[in-house]
Write a protein that holds these residues in place. Sequence first.
Motif, PDB file in Angstrom:
ATOM      1  N   ASN A   1      -1.937 -24.668  12.896  1.00 29.98           N
ATOM      2  CA  ASN A   1      -0.697 -24.464  13.651  1.00 29.98           C
ATOM      3  C   ASN A   1      -0.876 -24.725  15.145  1.00 29.98           C
ATOM      4  O   ASN A   1       0.047 -25.188  15.817  1.00 29.98           O
ATOM      5  CB  ASN A   1      -0.174 -23.047  13.436  1.00 29.98           C
ATOM      6  CG  ASN A   1       0.302 -22.803  12.020  1.00 29.98           C
ATOM      7  OD1 ASN A   1       0.611 -23.739  11.289  1.00 29.98           O
ATOM      8  ND2 ASN A   1       0.341 -21.543  11.617  1.00 29.98           N
TER       9      ASN A   1
ATOM     10  N   ARG B   1      -3.408 -17.297   8.554  1.00 29.73           N
ATOM     11  CA  ARG B   1      -2.357 -17.715   9.473  1.00 29.73           C
ATOM     12  C   ARG B   1      -2.317 -16.881  10.748  1.00 29.73           C
ATOM     13  O   ARG B   1      -1.832 -17.338  11.786  1.00 29.73           O
ATOM     14  CB  ARG B   1      -1.004 -17.620   8.771  1.00 29.73           C
ATOM     15  CG  ARG B   1       0.197 -18.104   9.581  1.00 29.73           C
ATOM     16  CD  ARG B   1       1.490 -17.735   8.892  1.00 29.73           C
ATOM     17  NE  ARG B   1       1.601 -16.290   8.717  1.00 29.73           N
ATOM     18  CZ  ARG B   1       2.079 -15.705   7.636  1.00 29.73           C
ATOM     19  NH1 ARG B   1       2.480 -16.423   6.602  1.00 29.73           N
ATOM     20  NH2 ARG B   1       2.156 -14.372   7.554  1.00 29.73           N
ATOM     21  N   ASP B   2      -2.843 -15.655  10.706  1.00 32.91           N
ATOM     22  CA  ASP B   2      -2.624 -14.720  11.814  1.00 32.91           C
ATOM     23  C   ASP B   2      -3.889 -14.270  12.542  1.00 32.91           C
ATOM     24  O   ASP B   2      -3.814 -13.891  13.710  1.00 32.91           O
ATOM     25  CB  ASP B   2      -1.894 -13.471  11.308  1.00 32.91           C
ATOM     26  CG  ASP B   2      -0.520 -13.795  10.740  1.00 32.91           C
ATOM     27  OD1 ASP B   2       0.063 -14.798  11.160  1.00 32.91           O
ATOM     28  OD2 ASP B   2      -0.045 -13.045   9.870  1.00 32.91           O
TER      29      ASP B   2
ATOM     30  N   ALA C   1       1.237 -19.021  19.426  1.00 35.61           N
ATOM     31  CA  ALA C   1       1.455 -18.329  18.153  1.00 35.61           C
ATOM     32  C   ALA C   1       1.184 -16.850  18.353  1.00 35.61           C
ATOM     33  O   ALA C   1       0.339 -16.462  19.168  1.00 35.61           O
ATOM     34  CB  ALA C   1       0.546 -18.904  17.069  1.00 35.61           C
TER      35      ALA C   1
ATOM     36  N   LEU D   1      -4.044 -20.840  11.086  1.00 39.52           N
ATOM     37  CA  LEU D   1      -3.738 -20.656  12.502  1.00 39.52           C
ATOM     38  C   LEU D   1      -4.283 -21.824  13.310  1.00 39.52           C
ATOM     39  O   LEU D   1      -3.615 -22.323  14.232  1.00 39.52           O
ATOM     40  CB  LEU D   1      -4.323 -19.339  13.002  1.00 39.52           C
ATOM     41  CG  LEU D   1      -4.155 -19.046  14.496  1.00 39.52           C
ATOM     42  CD1 LEU D   1      -2.677 -19.007  14.868  1.00 39.52           C
ATOM     43  CD2 LEU D   1      -4.847 -17.735  14.868  1.00 39.52           C
TER      44      LEU D   1
END
Length: 409
Positions: free
Chosen positions: A156, A208-209, A110, A153
Amino acid sequence: MNFPFYIARRYLFSKKSTHVINIISGISVVGVAVATMALVVTLSVFNGFHDLVASLLTSFDPQIEIVPTKGKTAPADDPILTKIRNLPQVDVATESVEDQAMAIYKGRQAMIKVKGVEDNFSELSHINDILYGDGEFSLHAANLQFGVVGIRLADNLGMTADWDGQLKIYAPKREGQLDLMNPTEGFVEDSVISPGVVFSVKQARYDRDYVLTSIAFARNLFGQQGMLSQLEIRLKPGSDLDAVKAEMQKIAGSKYRVLDRMEQQADTFKIMKIEKFIAYIFLTFILAVACFNIIGSLSMLIIDKKNDVVTLRNMGASDKQIVRIFLFEGRMISAIGAILGILVGLLLCWLQQVYGLVSLGRSSGSFIVDAYPVSVHPEDIIIIFITVLAVGFASVWYPVRYFAKRLIQ
């Protein structure tokens, strides 16, 4: 006493010879009230989402952030930054290095943002309030480098809060050319392990990041020794934020920008303001349509009071005073509708705040709140009241003058 207003008030509340005029007048008031109520409720819901987002950002974003105006980084020992750190209102100051990288964990990859911070980051922010897992917030121990991962994250990449193994992180080298025959040589590779926790800001751009780690790790990864991306500051309790921010900006000059929490998320809040403004414009158009009912009510009233107009003229009333009677009639309908709409709108907002009458539907429970958030801002109520009066007054001005003059002739 204002003669036109006195007569208009009697006309509004007295029985008419034709009962349908009373009904139409009532419908006019209800129409304005409903449109006003919609304005109050809709704008308050937008305020609720705005305040909700602002409250979430306090867990991660610093109270004040100082960033360079040119380039991504600045020297950490810059005398300007040192002077700002030493201001008496500053309680906590921490350096931060932030940039993009690629993460790989057990075959999954990612694009991430690595944010390297100092050990006092937990004193600057409320990071400990948004951690999940059995561990604790830690950036390093001896030669070990930890990485606190955002919860989305982690999902994911197939991680748990206490993920095992290493999270490998790759960042492009700042110097030299990329050798296409051996592309891995163009990247700096390093890895972090889990401290047993993940964080959840409940904002996608963070959860998410982001990976939080030590500033030493980030500087080594990005080749930014002795540099910082931003200086993050928390003020002492009771400090005047605006005054301190202005003083910091004066010290920083044109070399740095001093940003509060709202300015750090300027794009997010700008979009929310635009959405709120568009909703206000659309509902104002609906209000204008509702005011056409007032025109119908007044035109029938003018016809009904034809004999009264003759009597008033014989008693010495001027044509201007007669026109003003019906203008006041329309204005009172607008004002009564505005007041009723605001009161009902405020009641609905209170009921939503206390009981959460309108939920987020089938998705409730999946979000931060189960019902639509509501926040009533006094300035919005004032703007709504002025808007309703202005639209109501403007909508009846020409029709009343036109019909009244035809009646007088």
